[in-house]
Design a protein around this motif. Structure first.
Motif, PDB file in Angstrom:
ATOM      1  N   UNK A  20       0.818  -1.300  -0.098  1.00  0.00           N
ATOM      2  CA  UNK A  20       0.039   0.102   0.063  1.00  0.00           C
ATOM      3  C   UNK A  20       0.745   1.252  -0.112  1.00  0.00           C
ATOM      4  N   UNK A  21       0.332   2.210  -0.636  1.00  0.00           N
ATOM      5  CA  UNK A  21       0.965   3.793  -0.473  1.00  0.00           C
ATOM      6  C   UNK A  21       0.293   4.498   0.272  1.00  0.00           C
ATOM      7  N   UNK A  22       1.094   5.111   1.120  1.00  0.00           N
ATOM      8  CA  UNK A  22       0.614   6.027   2.026  1.00  0.00           C
ATOM      9  C   UNK A  22       1.396   7.454   1.685  1.00  0.00           C
ATOM     10  N   UNK A  23       0.947   8.549   2.366  1.00  0.00           N
ATOM     11  CA  UNK A  23       1.422   9.987   1.913  1.00  0.00           C
ATOM     12  C   UNK A  23       0.941  10.850   3.373  1.00  0.00           C
ATOM     13  N   UNK A  24       2.045  11.643   3.454  1.00  0.00           N
ATOM     14  CA  UNK A  24       1.851  12.682   4.638  1.00  0.00           C
ATOM     15  C   UNK A  24       2.286  13.822   4.228  1.00  0.00           C
ATOM     16  N   UNK A  25       1.597  14.902   4.606  1.00  0.00           N
ATOM     17  CA  UNK A  25       2.074  16.184   4.205  1.00  0.00           C
ATOM     18  C   UNK A  25       3.544  16.687   4.438  1.00  0.00           C
TER      19      UNK A  25
END
Length: 167
Positions: A20-25
């Motif tokens: 899975x691909x996650x992102x944070x600001x």
């Protein structure tokens, strides 16, 4: 979606956990470190890998796989620690988030971000700011201030007072 809606183009640091691909600001990311040895701290939650020394400061490191209910994984050459600044109850805290790998910094337009899914009352999604889309890939955008509750942060710093009486 709980939290603030994303109404302008925002840059995110993307990383992987399992497939899975996650992102944070990106504004919350201080730096990305190669995996280094982590000192285990007794009587901390399972998702707490331990602490590292970051230029003289003790920084707690959280294994996001375990935090999100995934299976723990062995460390690889791509394993890294993302140093993130979070705000909880008006107080800023720096912590490390263990990730399988860092992908890239990317910009997402608001029209490519949907609200977090409503999947019933038993599934906690309040820490998801939204779901980004890039082609056919979904990117889970995390609300870093909600990933960790105030109770979890205090247990990481205090060594969890209630567990100290159970020895």
């Amino acid at each position: 979606m709980s939290g603030k809606a994303i109404v302008e183009t925002t840059q995110f640091l993307t990383f992987t956990l399992e497939k899975e691909v996650f992102a944070v600001d990106i504004a919350r990311v201080r730096e990305v470190l190669e995996f280094t040895s982590v000192t285990k701290v007794p009587r901390t939650p399972d998702f707490m890998s331990g602490v590292i020394n970051l230029r003289g400061s003790v920084v707690p490191v959280v294994d996001l796989r375990i935090k999100f209910g995934m299976q723990a994984a062995g460390k690889t050459v791509d394993t890294c620690i993302i140093i993130i600044e979070i705000e909880n109850a008006g107080e800023k805290t720096v912590l490390g988030a263990l990730a399988d790998s860092v992908k890239e910094v990317m910009s997402l337009e608001p029209e490519h971000i949907e609200n977090a899914p409503k999947l019933g009352t038993n599934l906690r999604t309040e820490f998801i700011r939204g779901m980004g889309k890039e082609g056919n890939t979904f990117i889970i955008i995390l609300d870093t201030d909600r990933v960790f509750s105030a109770e979890e942060l205090s247990s990481m710093h205090d060594g969890s007072d209630e567990s100290s009486s159970a020895a």
